[in-house]
Design a protein around this motif. Structure first.
Motif, PDB file in Angstrom:
ATOM      1  N   ALA A 177       0.687  -0.858   0.029  1.00 58.93           N
ATOM      2  CA  ALA A 177       0.413   0.002  -0.378  1.00 58.93           C
ATOM      3  C   ALA A 177       0.703   0.970  -0.043  1.00 58.93           C
ATOM      4  N   LEU A 178       1.915   1.634  -0.884  1.00 62.43           N
ATOM      5  CA  LEU A 178       2.792   2.534  -0.830  1.00 62.43           C
ATOM      6  C   LEU A 178       1.690   3.616  -1.796  1.00 62.43           C
ATOM      7  N   PHE A 179       1.854   4.703  -1.196  1.00 60.24           N
ATOM      8  CA  PHE A 179       0.910   5.481  -2.637  1.00 60.24           C
ATOM      9  C   PHE A 179       1.774   6.322  -3.097  1.00 60.24           C
ATOM     10  N   PRO A 180       1.167   5.506  -4.285  1.00 62.62           N
ATOM     11  CA  PRO A 180       1.776   5.440  -5.763  1.00 62.62           C
ATOM     12  C   PRO A 180       1.741   7.130  -6.629  1.00 62.62           C
ATOM     13  N   HIS A 181       1.678   8.160  -5.804  1.00 62.09           N
ATOM     14  CA  HIS A 181       1.477   9.528  -6.424  1.00 62.09           C
ATOM     15  C   HIS A 181       3.154  10.106  -5.750  1.00 62.09           C
ATOM     16  N   LEU A 182       3.519   9.483  -4.541  1.00 63.22           N
ATOM     17  CA  LEU A 182       5.048  10.287  -3.713  1.00 63.22           C
ATOM     18  C   LEU A 182       6.370   8.633  -3.815  1.00 63.22           C
ATOM     19  N   THR A 183       7.049  10.083  -4.022  1.00 65.87           N
ATOM     20  CA  THR A 183       8.519   9.142  -4.059  1.00 65.87           C
ATOM     21  C   THR A 183       8.415   9.214  -2.691  1.00 65.87           C
ATOM     22  N   VAL A 184       9.799   7.575  -2.991  1.00 67.75           N
ATOM     23  CA  VAL A 184       9.809   6.588  -2.153  1.00 67.75           C
ATOM     24  C   VAL A 184       9.898   7.770  -0.183  1.00 67.75           C
ATOM     25  N   ARG A 185      11.183   8.900  -0.618  1.00 65.85           N
ATOM     26  CA  ARG A 185      11.151   9.659   0.524  1.00 65.85           C
ATOM     27  C   ARG A 185      10.189  10.407   1.371  1.00 65.85           C
ATOM     28  N   ASP A 186       9.253  10.718  -0.417  1.00 62.07           N
ATOM     29  CA  ASP A 186       8.013  11.437   0.812  1.00 62.07           C
ATOM     30  C   ASP A 186       6.812  10.387   1.691  1.00 62.07           C
ATOM     31  N   ASN A 187       6.519   9.221   0.893  1.00 62.38           N
ATOM     32  CA  ASN A 187       6.318   8.146   1.201  1.00 62.38           C
ATOM     33  C   ASN A 187       6.301   7.215   2.798  1.00 62.38           C
ATOM     34  N   VAL A 188       7.640   7.039   2.851  1.00 58.72           N
ATOM     35  CA  VAL A 188       7.822   7.434   4.115  1.00 58.72           C
ATOM     36  C   VAL A 188       7.830   8.304   5.423  1.00 58.72           C
ATOM     37  N   ALA A 189       7.909   9.422   4.850  1.00 59.32           N
ATOM     38  CA  ALA A 189       7.663  11.026   5.051  1.00 59.32           C
ATOM     39  C   ALA A 189       5.673  11.191   5.489  1.00 59.32           C
ATOM     40  N   PHE A 190       5.334  10.504   5.423  1.00 56.39           N
ATOM     41  CA  PHE A 190       4.202  10.742   5.182  1.00 56.39           C
ATOM     42  C   PHE A 190       3.535  10.599   6.843  1.00 56.39           C
ATOM     43  N   ASN A 191       4.311  10.232   7.565  1.00 61.17           N
ATOM     44  CA  ASN A 191       3.261  10.181   8.884  1.00 61.17           C
ATOM     45  C   ASN A 191       3.722  11.578   9.400  1.00 61.17           C
ATOM     46  N   LEU A 192       5.065  11.841   8.891  1.00 64.26           N
ATOM     47  CA  LEU A 192       5.835  13.070   9.545  1.00 64.26           C
ATOM     48  C   LEU A 192       4.773  14.445   9.313  1.00 64.26           C
ATOM     49  N   LYS A 193       4.755  14.645   8.125  1.00 67.27           N
ATOM     50  CA  LYS A 193       4.315  15.364   6.989  1.00 67.27           C
ATOM     51  C   LYS A 193       2.280  15.808   7.585  1.00 67.27           C
ATOM     52  N   MET A 194       1.545  14.565   8.033  1.00 67.65           N
ATOM     53  CA  MET A 194       0.579  14.588   8.294  1.00 67.65           C
ATOM     54  C   MET A 194       0.785  15.395  10.104  1.00 67.65           C
ATOM     55  N   ARG A 195       1.983  15.626  10.836  1.00 69.48           N
ATOM     56  CA  ARG A 195       1.514  15.860  11.654  1.00 69.48           C
ATOM     57  C   ARG A 195       2.441  16.703  12.026  1.00 69.48           C
ATOM     58  N   GLY A 196       2.625  17.783  10.842  1.00 66.41           N
ATOM     59  CA  GLY A 196       2.969  19.141  10.250  1.00 66.41           C
ATOM     60  C   GLY A 196       4.453  19.547  10.933  1.00 66.41           C
ATOM     61  N   VAL A 197       5.441  18.071  10.741  1.00 69.39           N
ATOM     62  CA  VAL A 197       7.017  18.423  10.620  1.00 69.39           C
ATOM     63  C   VAL A 197       6.978  19.046   9.350  1.00 69.39           C
ATOM     64  N   ALA A 198       7.936  20.231   9.541  1.00 73.54           N
ATOM     65  CA  ALA A 198       8.609  21.411   8.635  1.00 73.54           C
ATOM     66  C   ALA A 198       9.447  19.874   7.742  1.00 73.54           C
ATOM     67  N   GLU A 222      12.088  19.983   5.416  1.00 73.73           N
ATOM     68  CA  GLU A 222      13.840  19.592   5.832  1.00 73.73           C
ATOM     69  C   GLU A 222      13.768  18.466   6.848  1.00 73.73           C
ATOM     70  N   GLU A 223      12.959  18.595   8.094  1.00 74.25           N
ATOM     71  CA  GLU A 223      13.774  17.724   8.967  1.00 74.25           C
ATOM     72  C   GLU A 223      12.378  16.027   8.618  1.00 74.25           C
ATOM     73  N   ARG A 224      11.566  16.727   7.516  1.00 71.51           N
ATOM     74  CA  ARG A 224      11.067  15.527   7.351  1.00 71.51           C
ATOM     75  C   ARG A 224      11.832  14.338   6.312  1.00 71.51           C
ATOM     76  N   ALA A 225      12.404  15.088   5.901  1.00 65.60           N
ATOM     77  CA  ALA A 225      13.262  14.780   4.179  1.00 65.60           C
ATOM     78  C   ALA A 225      14.645  14.366   5.438  1.00 65.60           C
ATOM     79  N   SER A 226      15.397  14.377   6.191  1.00 61.37           N
ATOM     80  CA  SER A 226      16.264  14.099   6.862  1.00 61.37           C
ATOM     81  C   SER A 226      16.384  12.734   7.806  1.00 61.37           C
ATOM     82  N   ARG A 227      14.990  13.479   8.756  1.00 57.51           N
ATOM     83  CA  ARG A 227      14.545  11.767   9.240  1.00 57.51           C
ATOM     84  C   ARG A 227      13.579  10.445   8.508  1.00 57.51           C
ATOM     85  N   ALA A 228      13.432  11.067   7.177  1.00 58.43           N
ATOM     86  CA  ALA A 228      12.749   9.182   5.966  1.00 58.43           C
ATOM     87  C   ALA A 228      14.292   9.330   5.864  1.00 58.43           C
ATOM     88  N   ASP A 229      15.044  10.019   5.432  1.00 64.55           N
ATOM     89  CA  ASP A 229      16.385   9.330   4.578  1.00 64.55           C
ATOM     90  C   ASP A 229      17.235   8.656   5.980  1.00 64.55           C
TER      91      ASP A 229
END
Lengths: 283, 385
Positions: free
Chosen positions: B91-112, B114-121
């Motif tokens: 159930a990966l989101f087909p419209h999001l990159t791998v990084r954005d898929n991993v960072a999905f929860n952080l985005k929902m919580r309103g994390v900034a 840059e932090e989203r990207a670094s934690r996803a990485d």
């Protein structure tokens, strides 16, 4: 023969596009440069028709009005189309019911456009059912004037006539969304509105783009609905062309049509720039 | 929230789940300790995925309660439970990159951003997917998609990770590789893993706690060794695939043993266990491990020998370290002998040969009755461990 086969295979489509698209459009563009008098039109290469249209303040106000209708109708049909599709796809789990309710959406299309439109008149008129009911219930003291022969009536008719063109493509792309993606979003902490805007809406982009093209193109080219529902008080770009044709000013009408074609093409191009329909359809 | 101790200890208390008239989970109770690797094992439709989904909060129990870390999680959304579910289809989101898929929860919580990207990485590094961060899910192989799904689940810092048939879509090689990686990850993170599977080698290789399910009921919940070597019921013995299940009517009790008569007339001698009195005429089920049975090539000559069955070799499968010999006509259900490789090749048998399989009284393992009604042969778990 082997080398001819591919040409034979594309021939039917080429023929249809040629006869029904290329030839008429070319003729319109050509005629738009012709001149005319009260009795006839003459082959020529003049820009007077364009000059007359583009410098007329009426043209600009007509475009403003038409774009206003298109935009409001687009927004309302999008909202309704998205909501109905959502309901059909994610709430009606049973396939039979899904198909049944989907067909129900098409029932209004079993009658003619004109009848569907005109049937609003006895409903919305000063002495119409709706006003009678409102007054009977004591909600209003006198009949509401804005209900008929107004922008409200025009947009209402557009929404009624064109919502299905939004529902069908959105339903189609929404039905392809794997429901576990929504669970995955909820599992990932998405609130309901986040599920809509972060997951479902982006995945319906193709359907929304196609529906938008239908609705905008239909509204931009309409003159019947606006004449009937505004009682002749409002007009669109196409109404102006109808008037010119009635006065036998074919070249002016052709120039108007060419300009409208360019405007609508630009709008469609803008939509396709935002959404790569081809890539999405292929995927 | 006061009684939430923050741990991943799960208690399932008398949970029942009905879908219309279908009883998917039937009054199940289970305790899963914090930081353990638990496998829910059973054939499809046994209710294991339903239990998983109820723990995750995607399904509501019809009755009963589920607590995580001592807190009743009824009505809570998945994120507030501290669980993360890895879906069978990923159930990966087909419209999001791998990084954005991993960072999905952080985005929902309103994390900034840059932090989203670094934690996803960081998460992608944990699952060795760093080079693929900018790809779209459709550009990844199944195994790669699974790693992304794992990273996406782990970024929520769950105390319980729920895995729905995580290895079933992978090829054999990748399955074994991913299996050991899951085990390593669980040990490193120290959180509770609940893993749903229908393959028994997977369950016994991974789990601290194996829960064998059948028709919405738990047949046995124990350590991998206990479930494999000492199955509680005929169902478990058949499902774990390492046993031959036999049964007979009790004829007599002699000294510390009972004598049974099987349906084909064979005589079985079984140990009498203290505390389980038996009546004459009672049906007794027992199992004998396939690898503890001796094969002899001579016929019995018609005389009744105890704990020996005569049969015809139906199939011979070479398995590397042992040879799997299937006998026909030995008992009323499938009878298999796993003979060590060297023993087999010293005196090979062939299809159609008549052989005798025998075992000692000490190798007999007594079984209790199945809890679920009407279970006979299990169609699953036939892959040998």
């Amino acid at each position: 023969m082997q080398r001819l086969a591919p040409y034979l295979q594309v021939a039917p489509l080429t023929l249809i596009l040629g006869v029904f698209l290329v030839v008429p459009v070319t003729m319109i563009v050509l005629v738009s440069f012709w001149s005319y008098d009260e009795f006839d039109i003459y082959p020529d290469l003049i820009l007077d028709n364009y000059q007359w249209i583009l410098t007329s303040p009426v043209t600009w106000s007509l475009y403003l009005k038409t774009l206003y209708y298109a935009l409001v109708t687009w927004a309302i049909t999008l909202l309704i189309g998205f909501t109905i599709s959502w309901y059909l796809v994610f709430h009606v789990k049973n396939l039979i019911w899904q198909i049944g309710l989907f067909l129900l959406c098409t029932v209004p299309f079993w009658t003619s456009n004109v009848i569907r439109m005109i049937s609003w008149i006895p409903f919305l008129g000063r002495e119409g059912i709706f006003n009678q009911a409102l007054m009977g219930a004591g909600l209003t003291g006198e009949p509401l004037e804005f209900l008929l022969f107004s922008d409200f009536a025009v947009i209402l008719a557009y929404v009624h006539l064109f919502t299905l063109f939004m529902i069908v493509p959105i339903f189609n792309s929404m039905a392809r969304i794997d429901p576990t993606l929504i669970e995955a979003a909820v599992d990932g902490g998405a609130r309901p509105w986040q599920v809509v805007f972060e997951v479902v809406l982006p995945l319906c982009k193709t359907g929304i783009a196609l529906g938008s093209i239908f609705v905008i193109a239909l509204v931009m080219g309409d003159f019947v609905v606006v004449r009937t529902m505004s009682g002749g008080q409002s007009a669109t770009v196409a109404s102006a062309m109808m008037n010119e044709i009635a006065l036998l000013q074919y070249p002016t009408a052709a120039a108007g049509a060419t300009i409208l074609l360019v405007v609508v093409t630009l709008m469609v191009a803008a939509i396709l720039r935002v959404v790569d329909v081809r890539r999405e359809l292929a995927g | 929230m006061a009684d939430n101790d923050g741990s991943g200890r799960i208690e399932i208390q008398n949970v029942t789940k009905r879908f219309g008239s279908l009883l998917a989970v039937d009054d199940v109770s289970l305790e899963i300790p914090h930081g353990s690797y638990c496998c829910l094992l059973g054939p499809s439709g046994c209710g294991k995925t339903t239990i998983l989904r109820m723990i995750a909060g995607h399904e509501t129990p019809t009755s009963g309660a589920i607590t995580i870390g001592g807190q009743d999680v009824g009505g809570l959304p998945p994120v507030r439970r501290g669980t993360a579910l890895m879906f069978q289809s990923y159930a990966l989101f087909p419209h999001l990159t791998v990084r954005d898929n991993v960072a999905f929860n952080l985005k929902m919580r309103g994390v900034a951003k840059e932090e989203r990207a670094s934690r996803a990485d960081e998460m992608l590094a944990l699952v060795h997917m760093t080079p693929f961060a900018d790809r779209m899910p459709a550009q990844l192989s199944g195994g790669q998609q699974q790693r992304v799904a794992l990273a996406r689940a782990l970024i929520t810092n769950p105390r319980v990770l729920l895995l729905d048939e995580p290895l079933s879509a992978l090829d054999e090689f990748l399955r074994l590789k991913m299996r050991s990686e899951l085990k390593r990850l669980q040990a490193d993170l120290g959180i509770t893993f609940i893993h749903v599977t229908h393959t028994q080698p997977e369950a016994i290789a991974l789990a601290d706690l194996v829960v064998v399910m059948n028709q919405g009921i738990i047949e046995q919940a124990a350590s991998a060794r206990d479930v494999y070597a000492f199955p509680r019921s005929p169902y478990v013995a058949r499902f774990m695939a390492g046993h031959n299940v036999l049964h007979g009517r009790l004829l007599a009790s002699v000294a510390e043993t009972h004598l049974l008569e099987g349906p084909t007339g064979a005589r079985y001698r079984i140990p009498a266990t203290a505390g389980t009195p038996r009546r004459t005429g009672e049906q007794v089920f027992f199992s004998v491990r396939r690898d503890l049975i001796r094969l002899t090539r001579e016929e019995t000559g018609g005389e009744a020998v105890e704990n020996a069955l005569q049969g015809t070799v139906e199939a011979v499968e070479y398995q590397g370290t042992y040879v799997k010999v299937t006998l026909a006509g030995a008992s009323d259900e499938e009878f298999i002998v796993n003979e060590p490789e060297h023993a087999y090749f010293t005196h090979p048998v062939h299809r159609g040969d008549t052989v005798v399989a025998s075992w000692g009284v000490e190798d007999v393992h007594l079984l209790e009755e199945d809890r679920a009604a009407g279970t006979k042969a299990a169609p699953y778990g036939e892959e040998a461990a």
